[in-house]
Design a protein around this motif. Structure first.
Motif, PDB file in Angstrom:
ATOM      1  N   ARG A 102       0.770   2.672   9.429  1.00  0.00           N
ATOM      2  CA  ARG A 102      -0.300   1.981  10.162  1.00  0.00           C
ATOM      3  C   ARG A 102      -0.501   2.870  11.340  1.00  0.00           C
ATOM      4  NH1 ARG A 102       2.731  -2.225   7.761  1.00  0.00           N
ATOM      5  NH2 ARG A 102       4.174  -2.396   9.516  1.00  0.00           N
TER       6      ARG A 102
ATOM      7  N   ILE B  11       1.624   0.125   0.609  1.00  0.00           N
ATOM      8  CA  ILE B  11       1.479  -1.161   0.680  1.00  0.00           C
ATOM      9  C   ILE B  11       0.827  -1.450   2.274  1.00  0.00           C
ATOM     10  CG2 ILE B  11       2.691  -3.156   0.910  1.00  0.00           C
ATOM     11  CD1 ILE B  11       4.586  -2.434  -1.483  1.00  0.00           C
ATOM     12  N   ALA B  12       1.623  -0.673   3.147  1.00  0.00           N
ATOM     13  CA  ALA B  12       1.087  -0.968   4.330  1.00  0.00           C
ATOM     14  C   ALA B  12      -0.392  -0.477   4.429  1.00  0.00           C
ATOM     15  CB  ALA B  12       1.843  -0.126   5.269  1.00  0.00           C
TER      16      ALA B  12
ATOM     17  N   GLU C  64      -2.847  -0.547   2.421  1.00  0.00           N
ATOM     18  CA  GLU C  64      -3.603  -1.727   1.413  1.00  0.00           C
ATOM     19  C   GLU C  64      -3.594  -2.999   2.157  1.00  0.00           C
ATOM     20  OE1 GLU C  64      -5.370  -1.206  -1.018  1.00  0.00           O
ATOM     21  OE2 GLU C  64      -4.548   0.559  -1.963  1.00  0.00           O
ATOM     22  N   ARG C  65      -2.825  -3.248   3.149  1.00  0.00           N
ATOM     23  CA  ARG C  65      -3.020  -4.514   3.901  1.00  0.00           C
ATOM     24  C   ARG C  65      -3.638  -4.427   5.163  1.00  0.00           C
ATOM     25  NH1 ARG C  65       3.441  -6.659   2.676  1.00  0.00           N
ATOM     26  NH2 ARG C  65       2.832  -7.239   0.669  1.00  0.00           N
TER      27      ARG C  65
ATOM     28  N   GLY D   7      -6.008  -4.529  -3.463  1.00  0.00           N
ATOM     29  CA  GLY D   7      -5.837  -3.984  -2.141  1.00  0.00           C
ATOM     30  C   GLY D   7      -7.175  -3.939  -1.368  1.00  0.00           C
ATOM     31  N   GLN D   8      -7.055  -3.879  -0.054  1.00  0.00           N
ATOM     32  CA  GLN D   8      -8.090  -3.787   0.776  1.00  0.00           C
ATOM     33  C   GLN D   8      -7.977  -2.199   1.604  1.00  0.00           C
ATOM     34  OE1 GLN D   8     -10.338  -6.234   1.250  1.00  0.00           O
ATOM     35  NE2 GLN D   8      -9.067  -7.044  -0.298  1.00  0.00           N
TER      36      GLN D   8
END
Length: 160
Positions: free
Chosen positions: A19, A154-155, A157-158, A96-97
């Motif tokens: 991030r 995961i980080a 995608e969020r 996922g974003q």
């Protein structure tokens, strides 16, 4: 933050580091630098093993190093881009974003952050040779790499 500090911070929380790297903006040159540095470190980690193999089998060390250089500096980066593209596709399927850049960054950073274990693996392969120690370090590296990659993926995608 320095790369070495980011690497040590990745062992405490890969998602936070990804991030933080994403907050720096989308810089493809930075992602490529991480990938190329990772591939160069993997190549360097192979040198003790290659020297051992050349000594034990009588093969030419220069030929072994040349083949490893070709594989890790020219071919592997292309394969890692394909893997990152596939990971981004899987992320999209799972709703996922994240971005394609984020998927590349997560993979390339995971490889760079796990490079101390790759270097240890190379030393054990060169000085001790095949055995339970080499297999154990290889397994530890794989688990750590997957933890970094999945946590970073995961980080990212969020994060978007």
């Amino acid at each position: 933050m320095a790369i070495t500090r980011n690497i040590s911070a990745t062992y405490r929380g890969p998602g936070r580091v990804i991030r933080r790297l994403l907050e720096l903006g989308q810089r493809e040159d930075r992602a490529l630098a991480y990938l190329m540095a990772s591939c160069a470190l993997v190549f360097i980690a192979q040198l003790p093993r290659l020297a051992r193999e050349a000594h034990l089998t009588g093969q030419d060390l220069n030929m072994l190093m040349g083949a490893s250089l070709l594989a890790w500096i020219f071919v592997a980066p292309l394969l890692f881009y394909v893997i990152a593209f596939a990971a981004h596709g899987i992320g999209r399927i799972l709703r996922g974003q994240g971005t394609s850049y984020g998927a590349r960054l997560a993979l390339f950073w995971a490889l760079l952050a796990s490079s101390p274990l790759i270097l240890l693996h190379g030393l054990i392969a060169g000085f001790i040779g095949p055995g339970i120690g080499l297999q154990t370090v290889g397994l530890v590296w794989f688990v750590v790499f997957m933890w970094f990659w999945i946590g970073g993926s995961i980080a990212q995608e969020r994060a978007a």
